[in-house]
Scaffold this motif. Structure first.
Motif, PDB file in Angstrom:
ATOM      1  N   GLY A 224       0.838  -1.183   0.000  1.00  0.00           N
ATOM      2  CA  GLY A 224       0.000   0.000   0.000  1.00  0.00           C
ATOM      3  C   GLY A 224       0.878   1.240   0.000  1.00  0.00           C
ATOM      4  N   PRO A 225       0.369   2.373  -0.499  1.00  0.00           N
ATOM      5  CA  PRO A 225       1.178   3.602  -0.523  1.00  0.00           C
ATOM      6  C   PRO A 225       1.635   4.039   0.859  1.00  0.00           C
ATOM      7  N   GLU A 226       0.857   3.710   1.881  1.00  0.00           N
ATOM      8  CA  GLU A 226       1.173   4.167   3.230  1.00  0.00           C
ATOM      9  C   GLU A 226       2.387   3.471   3.834  1.00  0.00           C
ATOM     10  N   ALA A 264       1.557  10.002   0.175  1.00  0.00           N
ATOM     11  CA  ALA A 264       2.088   8.994   1.092  1.00  0.00           C
ATOM     12  C   ALA A 264       3.473   8.541   0.641  1.00  0.00           C
ATOM     13  N   VAL A 265       3.612   8.175  -0.624  1.00  0.00           N
ATOM     14  CA  VAL A 265       4.879   7.642  -1.129  1.00  0.00           C
ATOM     15  C   VAL A 265       5.976   8.699  -1.127  1.00  0.00           C
ATOM     16  N   LEU A 266       5.632   9.920  -1.465  1.00  0.00           N
ATOM     17  CA  LEU A 266       6.629  10.966  -1.652  1.00  0.00           C
ATOM     18  C   LEU A 266       6.920  11.774  -0.391  1.00  0.00           C
ATOM     19  N   PHE A 267       6.095  11.598   0.632  1.00  0.00           N
ATOM     20  CA  PHE A 267       6.324  12.376   1.854  1.00  0.00           C
ATOM     21  C   PHE A 267       5.925  11.630   3.116  1.00  0.00           C
ATOM     22  N   GLN A 268       4.637  11.256   3.207  1.00  0.00           N
ATOM     23  CA  GLN A 268       4.082  10.889   4.494  1.00  0.00           C
ATOM     24  C   GLN A 268       4.651   9.606   5.090  1.00  0.00           C
ATOM     25  N   THR A 269       4.922   8.603   4.250  1.00  0.00           N
ATOM     26  CA  THR A 269       5.455   7.357   4.798  1.00  0.00           C
ATOM     27  C   THR A 269       6.800   7.596   5.468  1.00  0.00           C
TER      28      THR A 269
END
Length: 290
Positions: A224-226, A264-269
């Motif tokens: 998942g992106p997260e 999510a992929v580019l920042f939040q994770t």
């Protein structure tokens, strides 16, 4: 905001890099963060995580000095010997370690024992990381390494793991074995992975976004992106065509995602896994592809 979760620097005059041999002529020199930051700005990267480039305490000190000089360094995945629990505990004492250390990595994937991460001493060190709440970045280069992560997760259910470079899938080759192994790894909700280093070591520049798409799609399906994060893997990525080419390739593979999934992929994770920063404003992530 975009975070590059896998940025290296190195200087052979200040630390030992046994893997950096003359045959790697494109990158067989010192690379400082000052050289990387303009490349970041070109594509919209605002912050980065420095990741160890050698199992050498002097490499860790080099990253710490760079972090002190550059606010763009949001975190350091440092070196400390996981198989030496006494030294590891000393290095990671919360009262004395550098304030931007957010994880630990060891470059021991070429160890003659393919089950190095299951040894008693290493297992004890992973227990220390688990107790401290520090993620362990895993350099897995085979399906066997990935399968061993299932055992690690069972032994340390509270340990956060980060699989660097998605465990090095065979870009442009048969993905069947890797697909099965990485799916098993992703079953642990505390395991994340990096969309980084996705090229063949023997022919690092011989890749296309079409080669990466099935790899990225499978990673999105199982994690998942997260639980995925972008990493530029510079300056290793110089051998794969350079920072802009790698960014463009990963970005193209993410175009079908919703804005919140790309965020999510580019920042939040990275922010969540490494505890880097508060949440980004909605729709704050751009996609500069060119």
């Amino acid at each position: 905001m975009v975070i590059d979760a896998h940025q290296h620097i190195w200087d052979p005059a200040q630390a030992s890099y046994p893997w950096l041999t003359p045959d790697l002529h494109l990158i067989d020199r010192a690379f400082a963060l000052d050289e990387a930051l303009p490349l970041h700005r070109e594509v919209g990267v605002k912050g980065c995580v420095l990741v160890e480039a050698s199992d050498d305490p002097d490499d860790a000190r080099l990253m710490e000095r760079a972090a002190d000089a550059h606010p763009e360094v949001l975190g350091i995945v440092t070196y400390s010997p996981v198989s030496d629990p006494v030294q590891l505990a000393h290095d990671l004492d919360p009262t004395t370690r550098h304030n931007r250390v957010v994880g630990v990595r060891n470059l021991i994937h070429h160890h003659p024992d393919p089950d190095w991460m299951l040894t008693e001493a290493f297992d004890e060190g992973l227990g220390i990381l688990e107790a401290l709440g520090l993620p362990f970045d895993v350099v897995a280069t085979s399906s066997r390494h990935l399968r061993n992560l299932t055992t690690v997760s069972e032994r340390h259910p509270g340990l956060r793991l980060v699989v660097d470079h998605l465990g090095k899938p065979p870009v442009g080759g048969d993905l069947g074995e890797w697909r099965k192994a990485i799916r098993t790894v992703a079953a642990n909700p505390l395991t994340a992975a990096k969309l980084s280093g996705l090229y063949n070591e023997s022919r690092p520049a011989a890749w296309t976004p079409d080669d990466l798409q099935p790899i990225v799609d499978h990673a999105l399906e199982v994690f998942g992106p997260e639980r995925l994060m972008y990493g530029g893997d510079w300056p290793i990525s110089v051998r794969a065509g350079g920072y802009r080419r790698v960014w463009n390739g990963i970005s193209q593979c993410l175009l079908h995602l919703r804005d919140d999934e790309r965020e999510a992929v580019l920042f939040q994770t990275a922010a969540d896994v490494y505890g880097l920063a508060p949440r980004a404003p909605r729709n704050a992530v751009g996609m500069d592809i060119g």
